[in-house]
Scaffold this active site. Structure first.
Site, PDB file in Angstrom:
ATOM      1  N   SER A   1      -3.650  -2.921  -0.161  1.00  0.00           N
ATOM      2  CA  SER A   1      -2.514  -3.706   0.318  1.00  0.00           C
ATOM      3  C   SER A   1      -3.010  -5.100   0.669  1.00  0.00           C
ATOM      4  O   SER A   1      -3.916  -5.258   1.492  1.00  0.00           O
ATOM      5  CB  SER A   1      -1.880  -3.051   1.545  1.00  0.00           C
ATOM      6  OG  SER A   1      -0.697  -3.727   1.928  1.00  0.00           O
ATOM      7  N   ALA A   2      -2.426  -6.115   0.047  1.00  0.00           N
ATOM      8  CA  ALA A   2      -2.962  -7.475   0.132  1.00  0.00           C
ATOM      9  C   ALA A   2      -2.977  -8.031   1.545  1.00  0.00           C
ATOM     10  O   ALA A   2      -3.872  -8.811   1.899  1.00  0.00           O
ATOM     11  CB  ALA A   2      -2.159  -8.403  -0.789  1.00  0.00           C
ATOM     12  N   HIS A   3      -2.023  -7.654   2.378  1.00  0.00           N
ATOM     13  CA  HIS A   3      -1.964  -8.270   3.710  1.00  0.00           C
ATOM     14  C   HIS A   3      -3.038  -7.738   4.652  1.00  0.00           C
ATOM     15  O   HIS A   3      -3.178  -8.222   5.778  1.00  0.00           O
ATOM     16  CB  HIS A   3      -0.565  -8.131   4.321  1.00  0.00           C
ATOM     17  CG  HIS A   3      -0.242  -6.777   4.870  1.00  0.00           C
ATOM     18  ND1 HIS A   3      -0.300  -6.490   6.203  1.00  0.00           N
ATOM     19  CD2 HIS A   3       0.164  -5.640   4.254  1.00  0.00           C
ATOM     20  CE1 HIS A   3       0.070  -5.233   6.407  1.00  0.00           C
ATOM     21  NE2 HIS A   3       0.350  -4.700   5.238  1.00  0.00           N
TER      22      HIS A   3
ATOM     23  N   CYS B   1       2.639   1.476  11.544  1.00  0.00           N
ATOM     24  CA  CYS B   1       3.741   2.198  10.893  1.00  0.00           C
ATOM     25  C   CYS B   1       4.437   3.149  11.853  1.00  0.00           C
ATOM     26  O   CYS B   1       5.523   3.634  11.556  1.00  0.00           O
ATOM     27  CB  CYS B   1       3.219   2.957   9.679  1.00  0.00           C
ATOM     28  SG  CYS B   1       2.562   1.875   8.397  1.00  0.00           S
TER      29      CYS B   1
ATOM     30  N   ASN C   1      -7.166   4.320   9.194  1.00  0.00           N
ATOM     31  CA  ASN C   1      -6.551   3.127   9.762  1.00  0.00           C
ATOM     32  C   ASN C   1      -6.494   3.136  11.284  1.00  0.00           C
ATOM     33  O   ASN C   1      -6.330   2.082  11.902  1.00  0.00           O
ATOM     34  CB  ASN C   1      -5.138   2.942   9.204  1.00  0.00           C
ATOM     35  CG  ASN C   1      -4.283   4.177   9.392  1.00  0.00           C
ATOM     36  OD1 ASN C   1      -4.638   5.267   8.935  1.00  0.00           O
ATOM     37  ND2 ASN C   1      -3.146   4.033  10.052  1.00  0.00           N
TER      38      ASN C   1
ATOM     39  N   GLN D   1      -7.662   0.083   4.156  1.00  0.00           N
ATOM     40  CA  GLN D   1      -8.437  -0.503   5.253  1.00  0.00           C
ATOM     41  C   GLN D   1      -9.823  -0.966   4.821  1.00  0.00           C
ATOM     42  O   GLN D   1     -10.547  -1.563   5.611  1.00  0.00           O
ATOM     43  CB  GLN D   1      -8.581   0.522   6.381  1.00  0.00           C
ATOM     44  CG  GLN D   1      -7.299   0.845   7.107  1.00  0.00           C
ATOM     45  CD  GLN D   1      -6.753  -0.327   7.902  1.00  0.00           C
ATOM     46  OE1 GLN D   1      -7.506  -1.141   8.432  1.00  0.00           O
ATOM     47  NE2 GLN D   1      -5.440  -0.421   7.999  1.00  0.00           N
TER      48      GLN D   1
ATOM     49  N   GLY E   1       0.797  -1.216   0.000  1.00  0.00           N
ATOM     50  CA  GLY E   1       0.000   0.000   0.000  1.00  0.00           C
ATOM     51  C   GLY E   1       0.828   1.263   0.000  1.00  0.00           C
ATOM     52  O   GLY E   1       0.459   2.258  -0.630  1.00  0.00           O
TER      53      GLY E   1
END
Length: 393
Positions: free
Chosen positions: A203-205, A329, A155, A183, A75
């Site tokens: 973002s895939a995760h 992050c 997020n 998100q 992402g």
């Protein structure tokens, strides 16, 4: 109540476990189907075909054309490619508009554009609920605005932004719109036509696929300068040999969460509301951050006033409950959350925040267990603080 057998994981906004079906889909591309998609022989062609099938799956979920999907490393790269790629492609446009509660990837990219490329940034504030006024975003647009970027859902505090209305107002003024939807996958509608955006990041995760894969939707005709140069991969928009297994997993996971989105959302909303109402009833002084209803189905973020959030997390971990104080992050940072400051929390109050985020595997029993443990954790910390204060007098 007997503790659940497994640790209670309530940090799905940070990352998610890969779904077994997703792992099964990607496994061949880690073993026998290991070809480089750029090679012309059969092994390479099969890898290329797998990438394109995944691209088609993602495009279906977003309601766009296959060739409007760019695969990235995550992402953060997708956000950076959108912001910098558009800004550098429009050198005559020297202004960028975003909000005060964006993810650090957007904040960092905006700061970089300002510091190193001389692009002026307007930071539009949000209200005390953490929601931006579309009219305020529109008012910030200038003739030289290259892009507006407003996240679909926050997020940290989970607030859902009126992106479709913002896009309508911005595009009426001829300005491109990007949304960070990292998100939102699996819980909100990602149809890019209904949202009206020109670029969208995933973002895939965050939706039960492995880490290391992201998606950037780029509407056909949107000017975009690549950030990574080299080969001709991703239609010259992002050089580098594709992460075939990760891309396959991304496509499979997004298709899976979309199939179950309605049922998942209904269940998570019920669990979220039980968690919020239970904490408010059991923990004096608990203050919910973000709008009570216009928020992600699985997000509950509280400030506890007189107890440090990190201390609460350590207490919960002793009982095998894993949560966070905000964005992963910024883990380890001593600075208060810029999101909480933006909604009017003081720096001192912001340091007392705890974020509990639910996911598809979360059970009712886990929520009830947390409603037992959270009051105990806060009470223990308050008692220790009172005892220490008494001894110091």
């Amino acid at each position: 109540m007997t503790p659940t057998a497994r640790p209670i994981y309530l940090d799905y906004a940070s990352t998610t476990p890969a779904h077994p079906a997703v792992l099964q889909a990607m496994e061949p591309y880690l073993r026998q189907e290991f070809g480089n998609p750029s090679n012309l022989y059969r092994l390479g062609r099969r890898a290329a075909d797998a990438v394109e099938r995944a691209r088609a799956s993602v495009a279906r979920a977003l309601g766009c054309r296959d060739d409007e999907i760019v695969f990235t490393s995550g992402g953060s790269e997708a956000d950076n490619l959108a912001l910098k790629g558009v800004a550098l492609a429009l050198p005559e446009k020297r202004h960028f508009v975003t909000t005060t509660i964006e993810h650090s990837a957007v904040v960092g990219a905006a700061d970089d554009l300002q510091e190193h490329f001389g692009i002026e940034v307007t930071w539009v504030p949000v209200d005390e609920r953490g929601i931006v006024d579309p009219a305020a975003v529109a008012a910030a647009i200038r003739p030289d605005t290259c892009l507006v970027s407003v996240m679909l859902a926050n997020n940290e505090i989970g607030t859902i932004q009126p992106v479709a209305e913002i896009a309508r107002l911005a595009r009426a003024r001829g300005v491109l719109v990007h949304t960070d939807a990292v998100q939102a996958a699996g819980v909100l509608d990602l149809d890019v036509e209904r949202l009206g955006v020109d670029a969208l990041s995933l973002s895939a995760h965050k939706f039960y696929a492995p880490k290391g894969v992201g998606v950037l939707y780029v509407r056909r005709g949107t000017p975009l300068v690549p950030l990574i140069h080299g080969g001709s991969q991703e239609r010259l928009r992002r050089a580098g040999t594709e992460n075939v297994a990760g891309i396959v997993a991304c496509g499979a996971a997004l298709e899976l969460v979309e199939q179950h989105r309605a049922a998942t959302c209904a269940r998570l909303v019920a669990l979220r509301d039980r968690l919020i109402e239970g904490i408010e009833a059991a923990v004096p002084g608990a203050l919910l951050n973000g709008d009570r209803r216009q928020r992600l189905p699985g997000n509950a973020n509280f400030c506890f006033g007189d107890v440090q959030g990190e201390s609460i997390l350590l207490e919960l971990e002793l009982d095998d409950v894993y949560a966070s104080s905000g964005s992963a992050c910024h883990a380890g940072s001593q600075d208060p959350s810029h999101v909480l400051l933006a909604i009017g929390r003081s720096p001192e109050l912001a340091h007392t925040a705890v974020r509990l985020t639910l996911g598809a595997p979360t059970t009712e029993a886990e929520v009830e267990r947390v409603l037992e443990l959270m009051p105990r954790a806060v009470n223990r910390l308050r008692e220790r603080a009172a005892a220490a204060h008494s001894e110091s007098r």
